[in-house]
Design an enzyme around this catalytic site. Structure first.
Site, PDB file in Angstrom:
ATOM      1  N   CYS A 240     -23.041 -23.881 -28.008  1.00  0.00           N
ATOM      2  CA  CYS A 240     -23.776 -25.138 -27.863  1.00  0.00           C
ATOM      3  C   CYS A 240     -23.330 -25.857 -26.585  1.00  0.00           C
ATOM      4  O   CYS A 240     -23.477 -25.327 -25.500  1.00  0.00           O
ATOM      5  CB  CYS A 240     -23.633 -26.001 -29.115  1.00  0.00           C
ATOM      6  SG  CYS A 240     -24.855 -27.350 -29.197  1.00  0.00           S
TER       7      CYS A 240
ATOM      8  N   HIS B 266     -26.004 -22.422 -32.792  1.00  0.00           N
ATOM      9  CA  HIS B 266     -24.736 -22.432 -33.526  1.00  0.00           C
ATOM     10  C   HIS B 266     -24.638 -21.190 -34.406  1.00  0.00           C
ATOM     11  O   HIS B 266     -25.238 -21.166 -35.493  1.00  0.00           O
ATOM     12  CB  HIS B 266     -24.631 -23.681 -34.403  1.00  0.00           C
ATOM     13  CG  HIS B 266     -24.377 -24.934 -33.651  1.00  0.00           C
ATOM     14  ND1 HIS B 266     -23.105 -25.368 -33.339  1.00  0.00           N
ATOM     15  CD2 HIS B 266     -25.218 -25.857 -33.138  1.00  0.00           C
ATOM     16  CE1 HIS B 266     -23.183 -26.508 -32.671  1.00  0.00           C
ATOM     17  NE2 HIS B 266     -24.453 -26.817 -32.532  1.00  0.00           N
TER      18      HIS B 266
ATOM     19  N   GLU C 189     -22.239 -20.327 -36.256  1.00  0.00           N
ATOM     20  CA  GLU C 189     -21.566 -20.707 -37.507  1.00  0.00           C
ATOM     21  C   GLU C 189     -22.494 -21.429 -38.478  1.00  0.00           C
ATOM     22  O   GLU C 189     -22.136 -21.635 -39.640  1.00  0.00           O
ATOM     23  CB  GLU C 189     -20.329 -21.563 -37.201  1.00  0.00           C
ATOM     24  CG  GLU C 189     -20.596 -23.004 -36.835  1.00  0.00           C
ATOM     25  CD  GLU C 189     -21.034 -23.235 -35.402  1.00  0.00           C
ATOM     26  OE1 GLU C 189     -21.126 -24.415 -35.002  1.00  0.00           O
ATOM     27  OE2 GLU C 189     -21.292 -22.249 -34.675  1.00  0.00           O
TER      28      GLU C 189
END
Length: 206
Positions: free
Chosen positions: A79, A184, A186
């Protein structure tokens, strides 16, 4: 071991949990010495470019990171962390980046059709432009999670994948031992975990 660089911004512990989910040891650290002991580095980031860049420099982790990358250690920016890999950003002025990749960061408002919401927030698909070890287990059209108002431009020599938000926006980059995801991993479910796993399996410069 994967070192997740802690300089005051980023989804540090959700990242650590994602690495645990794929069976990889990861440490959140603000210690330059720990970067030397790590096999791979993660530069996370959320918020404003200038604030994050200032915090990274004040922490001293910017120089430690550059030294390890110059030795060939693999780095993944996520990001805002990805945006900081480039030469400069034009987010509320002009600000110097790490200069590890050629290109600059510009507002997506300059490029997307009028009426689309800013930031781009939510799930969007990937269009893969170039083969890369980072995307070896990612299929064309799979969805990942974005939250951003700025994107990398003039970065053709490292561009790996784009996403469509009224126009093609940079989604993933990689050159040598430096990689970046605008999205992202995650927060991107199984697809994101596969990308993180691929990063952990990548060896040396590519």
């Amino acid at each position: 071991m994967v070192a997740i660089i802690d300089y005051g911004v980023g989804n540090l512990f959700s990242l650590k949990s994602s690495f645990a989910a794929i069976g990889q040891e990861a440490a959140v650290t603000a210690d330059p010495e720990e970067l030397k002991r790590a096999d791979r580095l993660i530069l996370p980031g959320v918020g404003a470019f200038q604030d994050a860049a200032d915090k990274l420099r004040r922490s001293g982790m910017d120089q430690a990171l550059k030294e390890e990358v110059s030795r060939g250690k693999l780095l993944l920016g996520i990001c805002l962390g990805m945006q900081m890999l480039f030469e400069r950003s034009f987010e509320y002025g002009e600000h110097e980046g790490l200069g590890l990749l050629k290109g600059e960061i510009r507002p997506i408002a300059e490029r997307i059709p009028v009426g689309l919401k800013i930031p781009q927030m939510g799930w969007n698909s990937l269009r893969i432009l170039r083969e890369s070890p980072l995307l070896k287990d990612t299929r064309e059209g799979e969805y990942v999670y974005f939250v951003h108002s700025y994107s990398a431009v003039n970065c053709d020599d490292s561009l790996l994948a784009v996403t469509n938000y009224g126009t093609a926006l940079t989604a993933c980059v990689g050159k040598g031992n430096v990689f970046g995801c605008q999205f992202h991993p995650e927060k991107s479910g199984e697809v994101g975990l596969r990308i993180l796993k691929a990063f952990c399996e990548t060896g040396g410069r590519v």
